[in-house]
Design a protein around this motif. Sequence first.
Motif, PDB file in Angstrom:
ATOM      1  N   GLY A   1       0.797  -1.221   0.000  1.00  0.00           N
ATOM      2  CA  GLY A   1       0.000   0.000   0.000  1.00  0.00           C
ATOM      3  C   GLY A   1       0.823   1.262   0.000  1.00  0.00           C
ATOM      4  O   GLY A   1       0.433   2.247   0.600  1.00  0.00           O
ATOM      5  N   GLY A   2       1.945   1.265  -0.680  1.00  0.00           N
ATOM      6  CA  GLY A   2       2.787   2.446  -0.802  1.00  0.00           C
ATOM      7  C   GLY A   2       2.063   3.560  -1.530  1.00  0.00           C
ATOM      8  O   GLY A   2       0.904   3.446  -1.922  1.00  0.00           O
ATOM      9  N   ALA A   3       2.741   4.666  -1.757  1.00  0.00           N
ATOM     10  CA  ALA A   3       2.128   5.860  -2.332  1.00  0.00           C
ATOM     11  C   ALA A   3       1.408   5.593  -3.646  1.00  0.00           C
ATOM     12  O   ALA A   3       0.345   6.146  -3.898  1.00  0.00           O
ATOM     13  N   ALA A   4       1.962   4.758  -4.508  1.00  0.00           N
ATOM     14  CA  ALA A   4       1.345   4.506  -5.809  1.00  0.00           C
ATOM     15  C   ALA A   4       0.029   3.744  -5.681  1.00  0.00           C
ATOM     16  O   ALA A   4      -0.758   3.719  -6.602  1.00  0.00           O
ATOM     17  N   ALA A   5      -0.225   3.147  -4.540  1.00  0.00           N
ATOM     18  CA  ALA A   5      -1.426   2.330  -4.386  1.00  0.00           C
ATOM     19  C   ALA A   5      -2.604   3.106  -3.802  1.00  0.00           C
ATOM     20  O   ALA A   5      -3.610   2.524  -3.469  1.00  0.00           O
ATOM     21  N   THR A   6      -2.505   4.424  -3.694  1.00  0.00           N
ATOM     22  CA  THR A   6      -3.587   5.208  -3.103  1.00  0.00           C
ATOM     23  C   THR A   6      -4.554   5.736  -4.142  1.00  0.00           C
ATOM     24  O   THR A   6      -5.453   6.478  -3.830  1.00  0.00           O
ATOM     25  N   ASP A   7      -4.424   5.343  -5.371  1.00  0.00           N
ATOM     26  CA  ASP A   7      -5.179   5.878  -6.487  1.00  0.00           C
ATOM     27  C   ASP A   7      -6.436   5.080  -6.801  1.00  0.00           C
ATOM     28  O   ASP A   7      -6.794   4.941  -7.959  1.00  0.00           O
ATOM     29  N   GLY A   8      -7.121   4.525  -5.845  1.00  0.00           N
ATOM     30  CA  GLY A   8      -8.351   3.785  -6.102  1.00  0.00           C
ATOM     31  C   GLY A   8      -8.129   2.528  -6.919  1.00  0.00           C
ATOM     32  O   GLY A   8      -7.319   1.688  -6.579  1.00  0.00           O
ATOM     33  N   ASP A   9      -8.884   2.415  -7.996  1.00  0.00           N
ATOM     34  CA  ASP A   9      -8.823   1.221  -8.840  1.00  0.00           C
ATOM     35  C   ASP A   9      -7.438   0.995  -9.436  1.00  0.00           C
ATOM     36  O   ASP A   9      -6.992  -0.142  -9.537  1.00  0.00           O
ATOM     37  N   GLN A  10      -6.760   2.060  -9.831  1.00  0.00           N
ATOM     38  CA  GLN A  10      -5.417   1.915 -10.402  1.00  0.00           C
ATOM     39  C   GLN A  10      -4.445   1.389  -9.358  1.00  0.00           C
ATOM     40  O   GLN A  10      -3.585   0.569  -9.665  1.00  0.00           O
ATOM     41  N   GLY A  11      -4.590   1.823  -8.119  1.00  0.00           N
ATOM     42  CA  GLY A  11      -3.736   1.329  -7.042  1.00  0.00           C
ATOM     43  C   GLY A  11      -3.985  -0.138  -6.758  1.00  0.00           C
ATOM     44  O   GLY A  11      -3.048  -0.912  -6.567  1.00  0.00           O
ATOM     45  N   LEU A  12      -5.247  -0.524  -6.752  1.00  0.00           N
ATOM     46  CA  LEU A  12      -5.599  -1.924  -6.540  1.00  0.00           C
ATOM     47  C   LEU A  12      -5.034  -2.772  -7.671  1.00  0.00           C
ATOM     48  O   LEU A  12      -4.419  -3.810  -7.426  1.00  0.00           O
ATOM     49  N   ARG A  13      -5.208  -2.328  -8.900  1.00  0.00           N
ATOM     50  CA  ARG A  13      -4.693  -3.062 -10.058  1.00  0.00           C
ATOM     51  C   ARG A  13      -3.170  -3.187  -9.977  1.00  0.00           C
ATOM     52  O   ARG A  13      -2.622  -4.252 -10.235  1.00  0.00           O
ATOM     53  N   ALA A  14      -2.501  -2.126  -9.582  1.00  0.00           N
ATOM     54  CA  ALA A  14      -1.036  -2.156  -9.471  1.00  0.00           C
ATOM     55  C   ALA A  14      -0.586  -3.155  -8.408  1.00  0.00           C
ATOM     56  O   ALA A  14       0.398  -3.880  -8.610  1.00  0.00           O
ATOM     57  N   ARG A  15      -1.297  -3.203  -7.282  1.00  0.00           N
ATOM     58  CA  ARG A  15      -0.930  -4.157  -6.233  1.00  0.00           C
ATOM     59  C   ARG A  15      -1.185  -5.593  -6.657  1.00  0.00           C
ATOM     60  O   ARG A  15      -0.379  -6.484  -6.371  1.00  0.00           O
ATOM     61  N   VAL A  16      -2.296  -5.835  -7.361  1.00  0.00           N
ATOM     62  CA  VAL A  16      -2.576  -7.181  -7.869  1.00  0.00           C
ATOM     63  C   VAL A  16      -1.510  -7.574  -8.893  1.00  0.00           C
ATOM     64  O   VAL A  16      -0.980  -8.686  -8.851  1.00  0.00           O
ATOM     65  N   GLU A  17      -1.163  -6.664  -9.797  1.00  0.00           N
ATOM     66  CA  GLU A  17      -0.118  -6.939 -10.799  1.00  0.00           C
ATOM     67  C   GLU A  17       1.211  -7.265 -10.113  1.00  0.00           C
ATOM     68  O   GLU A  17       1.932  -8.157 -10.554  1.00  0.00           O
ATOM     69  N   ALA A  18       1.533  -6.546  -9.041  1.00  0.00           N
ATOM     70  CA  ALA A  18       2.793  -6.790  -8.333  1.00  0.00           C
ATOM     71  C   ALA A  18       2.833  -8.200  -7.755  1.00  0.00           C
ATOM     72  O   ALA A  18       3.858  -8.889  -7.825  1.00  0.00           O
ATOM     73  N   VAL A  19       1.711  -8.653  -7.199  1.00  0.00           N
ATOM     74  CA  VAL A  19       1.650 -10.016  -6.657  1.00  0.00           C
ATOM     75  C   VAL A  19       1.737 -11.029  -7.791  1.00  0.00           C
ATOM     76  O   VAL A  19       2.467 -12.018  -7.697  1.00  0.00           O
ATOM     77  N   LEU A  20       1.020 -10.779  -8.883  1.00  0.00           N
ATOM     78  CA  LEU A  20       1.084 -11.691 -10.030  1.00  0.00           C
ATOM     79  C   LEU A  20       2.509 -11.764 -10.592  1.00  0.00           C
ATOM     80  O   LEU A  20       2.941 -12.834 -11.030  1.00  0.00           O
ATOM     81  N   ASP A  21       3.227 -10.653 -10.564  1.00  0.00           N
ATOM     82  CA  ASP A  21       4.623 -10.647 -11.027  1.00  0.00           C
ATOM     83  C   ASP A  21       5.495 -11.551 -10.164  1.00  0.00           C
ATOM     84  O   ASP A  21       6.477 -12.117 -10.645  1.00  0.00           O
ATOM     85  N   MET A  22       5.137 -11.687  -8.877  1.00  0.00           N
ATOM     86  CA  MET A  22       5.898 -12.590  -8.003  1.00  0.00           C
ATOM     87  C   MET A  22       5.524 -14.050  -8.263  1.00  0.00           C
ATOM     88  O   MET A  22       6.360 -14.935  -8.146  1.00  0.00           O
ATOM     89  N   ILE A  23       4.270 -14.307  -8.627  1.00  0.00           N
ATOM     90  CA  ILE A  23       3.782 -15.661  -8.874  1.00  0.00           C
ATOM     91  C   ILE A  23       4.166 -16.156 -10.262  1.00  0.00           C
ATOM     92  O   ILE A  23       4.469 -17.333 -10.462  1.00  0.00           O
ATOM     93  N   ARG A  24       4.159 -15.255 -11.233  1.00  0.00           N
ATOM     94  CA  ARG A  24       4.315 -15.593 -12.652  1.00  0.00           C
ATOM     95  C   ARG A  24       5.510 -16.497 -12.961  1.00  0.00           C
ATOM     96  O   ARG A  24       5.365 -17.457 -13.737  1.00  0.00           O
ATOM     97  N   PRO A  25       6.698 -16.272 -12.392  1.00  0.00           N
ATOM     98  CA  PRO A  25       7.832 -17.154 -12.731  1.00  0.00           C
ATOM     99  C   PRO A  25       7.580 -18.632 -12.430  1.00  0.00           C
ATOM    100  O   PRO A  25       8.016 -19.503 -13.183  1.00  0.00           O
TER     101      PRO A  25
END
Length: 94
Positions: free
Chosen positions: A10-34
């Motif tokens: 929930g860093g600064a970039a994640a405070t933007d509503g839907d875009q922040g939520l999408r960014a956090r989900v993408e970050a987790v998927l980036d960890m799972i993807r490999p």
Amino acid sequence: MADAMSLITGGAAATDGDQGLRARVEAVLDMIRPAVQGDGGDIELLDIVEGIVQLRLAGACVGCMHSMMTLQAGIERILKQNVPEVKAVEAMPF
């Protein structure tokens, strides 16, 4: 650009509503993807609707009898642990 962990927590970039939520989900998927790619598959985030993450499974995941188990027991569990707003994960057809 913020690193993946600051987006997840929930860093600064994640405070933007839907875009922040999408960014956090993408970050987790980036960890799972490999791990998924290591088995010849891939995951693509299509949308997030009312807390339901809509993913497309690709590559070896298509038609694999274990893909739903990976989706529910793996991807959904990890997303819910790291992004509390996630209610469920569903696979979308091509």
